[in-house]
Design a protein around this motif. Structure first.
Motif, PDB file in Angstrom:
ATOM      1  N   ALA A 127       8.667  62.829  30.820  1.00 45.49           N
ATOM      2  CA  ALA A 127       8.163  61.468  30.965  1.00 45.49           C
ATOM      3  C   ALA A 127       9.210  60.529  30.384  1.00 45.49           C
ATOM      4  O   ALA A 127       9.675  60.732  29.262  1.00 45.49           O
ATOM      5  N   LEU A 128       9.600  59.520  31.151  1.00 42.70           N
ATOM      6  CA  LEU A 128      10.601  58.559  30.697  1.00 42.70           C
ATOM      7  C   LEU A 128       9.923  57.275  30.253  1.00 42.70           C
ATOM      8  O   LEU A 128       9.090  56.722  30.982  1.00 42.70           O
ATOM      9  N   VAL A 129      10.283  56.812  29.059  1.00 38.79           N
ATOM     10  CA  VAL A 129       9.724  55.591  28.484  1.00 38.79           C
ATOM     11  C   VAL A 129      10.902  54.690  28.145  1.00 38.79           C
ATOM     12  O   VAL A 129      11.664  54.981  27.222  1.00 38.79           O
ATOM     13  N   GLY A 130      11.086  53.596  28.901  1.00 40.98           N
ATOM     14  CA  GLY A 130      12.273  52.780  28.725  1.00 40.98           C
ATOM     15  C   GLY A 130      11.987  51.327  28.455  1.00 40.98           C
ATOM     16  O   GLY A 130      11.198  50.695  29.157  1.00 40.98           O
ATOM     17  N   ASN A 131      12.642  50.792  27.426  1.00 45.87           N
ATOM     18  CA  ASN A 131      12.533  49.379  27.077  1.00 45.87           C
ATOM     19  C   ASN A 131      13.732  48.622  27.650  1.00 45.87           C
ATOM     20  O   ASN A 131      14.879  48.991  27.397  1.00 45.87           O
ATOM     21  N   SER A 132      13.482  47.584  28.449  1.00 48.64           N
ATOM     22  CA  SER A 132      14.536  46.708  28.954  1.00 48.64           C
ATOM     23  C   SER A 132      15.588  47.508  29.716  1.00 48.64           C
ATOM     24  O   SER A 132      15.294  48.079  30.766  1.00 48.64           O
ATOM     25  N   SER A 149       8.321  63.261  35.334  1.00 48.18           N
ATOM     26  CA  SER A 149       6.885  63.483  35.491  1.00 48.18           C
ATOM     27  C   SER A 149       6.095  62.188  35.426  1.00 48.18           C
ATOM     28  O   SER A 149       5.083  62.029  36.119  1.00 48.18           O
ATOM     29  N   HIS A 150       6.549  61.259  34.598  1.00 49.42           N
ATOM     30  CA  HIS A 150       5.890  59.960  34.425  1.00 49.42           C
ATOM     31  C   HIS A 150       6.968  58.918  34.164  1.00 49.42           C
ATOM     32  O   HIS A 150       8.003  59.220  33.564  1.00 49.42           O
ATOM     33  N   LEU A 151       6.690  57.692  34.570  1.00 49.19           N
ATOM     34  CA  LEU A 151       7.618  56.585  34.367  1.00 49.19           C
ATOM     35  C   LEU A 151       6.879  55.452  33.666  1.00 49.19           C
ATOM     36  O   LEU A 151       5.860  54.972  34.169  1.00 49.19           O
ATOM     37  N   ILE A 152       7.392  55.052  32.504  1.00 51.59           N
ATOM     38  CA  ILE A 152       6.769  53.978  31.729  1.00 51.59           C
ATOM     39  C   ILE A 152       7.872  52.998  31.327  1.00 51.59           C
ATOM     40  O   ILE A 152       8.880  53.392  30.738  1.00 51.59           O
ATOM     41  N   THR A 153       7.688  51.727  31.659  1.00 65.21           N
ATOM     42  CA  THR A 153       8.669  50.716  31.288  1.00 65.21           C
ATOM     43  C   THR A 153       8.014  49.633  30.433  1.00 65.21           C
ATOM     44  O   THR A 153       6.815  49.372  30.546  1.00 65.21           O
ATOM     45  N   MET A 154       8.832  49.013  29.581  1.00 64.37           N
ATOM     46  CA  MET A 154       8.379  47.862  28.787  1.00 64.37           C
ATOM     47  C   MET A 154       9.455  46.796  28.879  1.00 64.37           C
ATOM     48  O   MET A 154      10.594  47.016  28.487  1.00 64.37           O
ATOM     49  N   GLY A 155       9.096  45.641  29.412  1.00 63.17           N
ATOM     50  CA  GLY A 155      10.048  44.545  29.520  1.00 63.17           C
ATOM     51  C   GLY A 155      11.235  44.889  30.385  1.00 63.17           C
ATOM     52  O   GLY A 155      12.357  44.440  30.122  1.00 63.17           O
TER      53      GLY A 155
END
Length: 286
Positions: free
Chosen positions: A103-108, A126-132
């Motif tokens: 799962a990738l969690v990326g800011n900016s 498996s999952h994609l999560i972004t913030m800003g």
């Protein structure tokens, strides 16, 4: 690998290095289970730890967490700014660590890296999560004419890494100014001043050059992303306006968006408890 409690997580005990073609990569590692990769933004002094220190321990209660310093940041090797290719470097790190899917969690900027990786290597995400995160298409409602207010401050910290500019940097990243502490500014400042070669590398591009051209070519490829996607954005983000996540929401088929009021560019820091819960539940249930 044993499960890690929040109280046991610190920068030193979780510090690791791995060699990939062309680079030595630093990362922080904690926890066990499905791998969750945390990818930092582009600001001066950004590292896996300085971007995600309130999240690593909490997420490590349920997952195997990797917070990576990308080439040109933190304790990782520097890179010619015009040749920066973070998605390929990320895949090389996962290969070296034996991680098939994560799962990738990326800011900016880390969100940008996550989006490109999910589009180009769908079997690895498996999952994609972004913030800003920015979107590659044109901005329709945000003010045009160049860099945002926040990105101008970010660039000034690269050009003049003074304590005053790092204080301004953390202030513009946060809606709640009580979060923009001297401690947070010093954490970013010390990381930046330790590696002046990273500052010079970033200034080679000034958000231009080959990496930017390749990013704008991704617009039509976002519809190919198959990973379940969660888009988090601060309503009060002065660095990357939340319109960008609306653009991503319109393009990525299996996506949903959470817009956080009274929140700037660092949702993972300003709203750490809610961020940790949203990420953990999304990865567990999707």
């Amino acid at each position: 690998m044993t499960a890690t409690t929040a109280n046991e997580v610190d920068a030193k005990s979780t510090s690791r290095f791995v060699d990939i073609p062309g680079f030595r990569i630093h990362y922080n590692e904690a926890g066990a289970g499905h791998t969750v990769v945390l990818l930092h933004g582009s600001g001066a002094g950004a590292t896996g730890w300085s971007n995600f220190w309130p999240n690593i321990g909490a997420l490590a209660q349920r997952f195997h967490v990797l917070a990576i310093d990308m080439p040109g940041w933190g304790e990782s090797s520097t890179v010619d700014g015009l040749a920066r290719d973070h998605p390929s470097a990320l895949i090389a790190v996962l290969d070296a660590l034996g991680v098939d899917r994560a799962a990738l969690v990326g800011n900016s900027m880390g969100g940008q890296t996550s989006l490109v990786t999910a589009a180009k290597w769908p079997d690895r995400v498996s999952h994609l999560i972004t913030m800003g995160a920015p979107s590659p298409g044109p901005a329709l409602f945000a003010a045009g004419g160049g860099l945002s207010e926040g990105l101008k401050v970010l660039m000034e910290a690269y050009e003049d890494p003074s304590p005053a500019n790092f204080k301004r940097l953390v202030q513009i990243m946060c809606f709640d100014q009580s979060m923009a502490t001297d401690e947070l500014a010093n954490l970013r400042s010390s990381a930046a001043l330790k590696h002046p070669e990273h500052l010079a590398s970033f200034l080679q591009t000034r958000f231009g050059g080959n990496p930017r051209a390749a990013w704008f070519g991704m617009d039509e490829k976002l519809v190919q992303i198959t990973a379940p996607t969660l888009l988090l954005h601060g309503r009060d983000d002065r660095v990357v306006p939340y319109e960008h996540s609306l653009n991503l929401l319109a393009r990525i088929p299996n996506s949903r968006m959470v817009l956080l009021n009274r929140c700037g560019h660092w949702a993972q820091i300003e709203h750490a408890d809610e961020f940790n819960r949203l990420v953990a539940d999304f990865v567990d249930r999707t």
